[in-house]
Design an enzyme around this catalytic site. Structure first.
Site, PDB file in Angstrom:
ATOM      1  N   ARG A  29       0.853  -1.120   0.079  1.00 26.36           N
ATOM      2  CA  ARG A  29       0.080  -0.153  -0.066  1.00 26.36           C
ATOM      3  C   ARG A  29       0.823   1.401  -0.148  1.00 26.36           C
ATOM      4  NH1 ARG A  29      -2.801   3.350   3.798  1.00 26.36           N
ATOM      5  NH2 ARG A  29      -4.942   3.881   2.985  1.00 26.36           N
ATOM      6  N   SER A  42     -12.582  -2.714  -0.070  1.00 27.61           N
ATOM      7  CA  SER A  42     -12.676  -2.308   1.586  1.00 27.61           C
ATOM      8  C   SER A  42     -14.279  -1.774   1.569  1.00 27.61           C
ATOM      9  CB  SER A  42     -12.181  -0.672   1.514  1.00 27.61           C
ATOM     10  OG  SER A  42     -10.585  -0.746   1.544  1.00 27.61           O
ATOM     11  N   LYS A  58      -4.721   6.115   8.098  1.00 21.60           N
ATOM     12  CA  LYS A  58      -5.101   6.149   6.670  1.00 21.60           C
ATOM     13  C   LYS A  58      -5.771   7.670   6.621  1.00 21.60           C
ATOM     14  CE  LYS A  58      -9.021   4.484   4.402  1.00 21.60           C
ATOM     15  NZ  LYS A  58      -8.990   3.805   2.998  1.00 21.60           N
TER      16      LYS A  58
HETATM   17  N1  TZP Z   1      -8.403   0.934   5.600  1.00 22.34           N
HETATM   18  C1  TZP Z   1      -9.149   0.988   6.718  1.00 22.34           C
HETATM   19  S1  TZP Z   1      -8.389   1.321   8.204  1.00 22.34           S
HETATM   20  C2  TZP Z   1      -6.949   1.397   7.446  1.00 22.34           C
HETATM   21  C3  TZP Z   1      -7.143   1.194   6.170  1.00 22.34           C
HETATM   22  C4  TZP Z   1      -5.841   0.880   5.020  1.00 22.34           C
HETATM   23  C5  TZP Z   1      -5.701   1.389   8.311  1.00 22.34           C
HETATM   24  C6  TZP Z   1      -5.364   0.451   9.034  1.00 22.34           C
HETATM   25  O1  TZP Z   1      -4.041   0.744   9.617  1.00 22.34           O
HETATM   26  P1  TZP Z   1      -3.566   0.333  11.161  1.00 22.34           P
HETATM   27  O2  TZP Z   1      -2.317   1.044  11.508  1.00 22.34           O
HETATM   28  O3  TZP Z   1      -3.765  -0.944  11.654  1.00 22.34           O
HETATM   29  O4  TZP Z   1      -4.705   1.178  12.037  1.00 22.34           O
END
Ligand code: TZP
Ligand code: MG
Length: 213
Positions: free
Chosen positions: A38, A107, A136
């Site tokens: 990502r 998602s 994010k």
């Molecule tokens: N999609 C929804 S929450 C997220 C993504 C890519 C971020 C998740 O990262 P983390 O650090 O595990 O909260």
């Protein structure tokens, strides 16, 4: 059908100077059984270079590689699949490009989005953010574990819980019914990446055993 327990996504802002290959290899050594590249900032060529490196690494360990956003790069490196959000190319168009045999993950933040992804032939859905997260940009409000319960009741394709999931709160997510966990910062930002993955897996496996008992 794709299946997995612990999904690690790259997040180089948390690597603290550690090399991407090293970080993801540690996650694989800890038992992470699916990896996603990502990369929201780099040029196409920079992302391609990382994708090539991760393809080589994941082939070595026989772990699926998913590329976020970039279908062209996923195809160029022969990744196992792509992961798309609600504002990316629609599933139907993505499927036309990537073909029937690649994994498409979507998602979702609501049961309507989950239904649509299932109907459209997604191979798995992301369910989140369960908790607040700083990983994010433009993230929607936390969907909480109640969304996991809705998905459990209705959706039959695999789902993975994501967003703010840490070793200290993952039990709550597992108790709500999730059997697949995804994390960025808790894994790739950890001092002991391998150990963190192992601890996640102990909890995931324990929860599965008690569900089957
Ligand atoms: N999609 C929804 S929450 C997220 C993504 C890519 C971020 C998740 O990262 P983390 O650090 O595990 O909260
Ligand atoms: Mg996207």
């Amino acid at each position: 059908m794709v299946d997995f327990k612990l999904y690690t996504i790259t997040g180089e802002q948390f690597h603290e100077g550690r090399d991407l290959k090293h970080v993801m290899e540690e996650a694989i050594h800890g038992g992470s059984d699916i990896i996603q590249l990502r990369e929201k900032k780099g040029s196409k060529r920079e992302v391609l270079k990382k994708a090539r490196m991760l393809r080589e690494l994941t082939k070595k360990y026989n772990v699926p590689l998913i590329v976020n956003d970039h279908i062209d790069i996923a195809l160029a490196v022969d990744a196992d699949g792509i992961h798309l959000g609600q504002d990316d190319l629609p599933l139907e168009e993505a499927r036309k490009i990537i073909g029937p045999n690649k994994i498409i993950g979507i998602s979702t933040h609501s049961i309507e989005e989950a239904r649509e992804a299932e109907k459209g032939g997604a191979d798995y859905i992301g369910v989140g953010p369960i908790f607040p997260t700083n990983s994010k940009d433009d993230v929607v409000d936390p969907v909480t574990t109640s969304y996991i319960k809705e998905v459990m009741n209705e959706i039959t394709i695999p789902f993975v819980a994501i967003g703010g999931i840490k070793l200290h709160n993952v039990d709550e997510v597992l108790e709500a019914g999730a059997t697949r966990i995804c994390a960025i910062s808790e894994i790739v930002g950890s001092e002991d990446i391998k150990g963190t993955c192992e601890e996640f897996l102990v909890k995931i496996n324990r929860s599965k055993e008690s569900a089957n008992a």
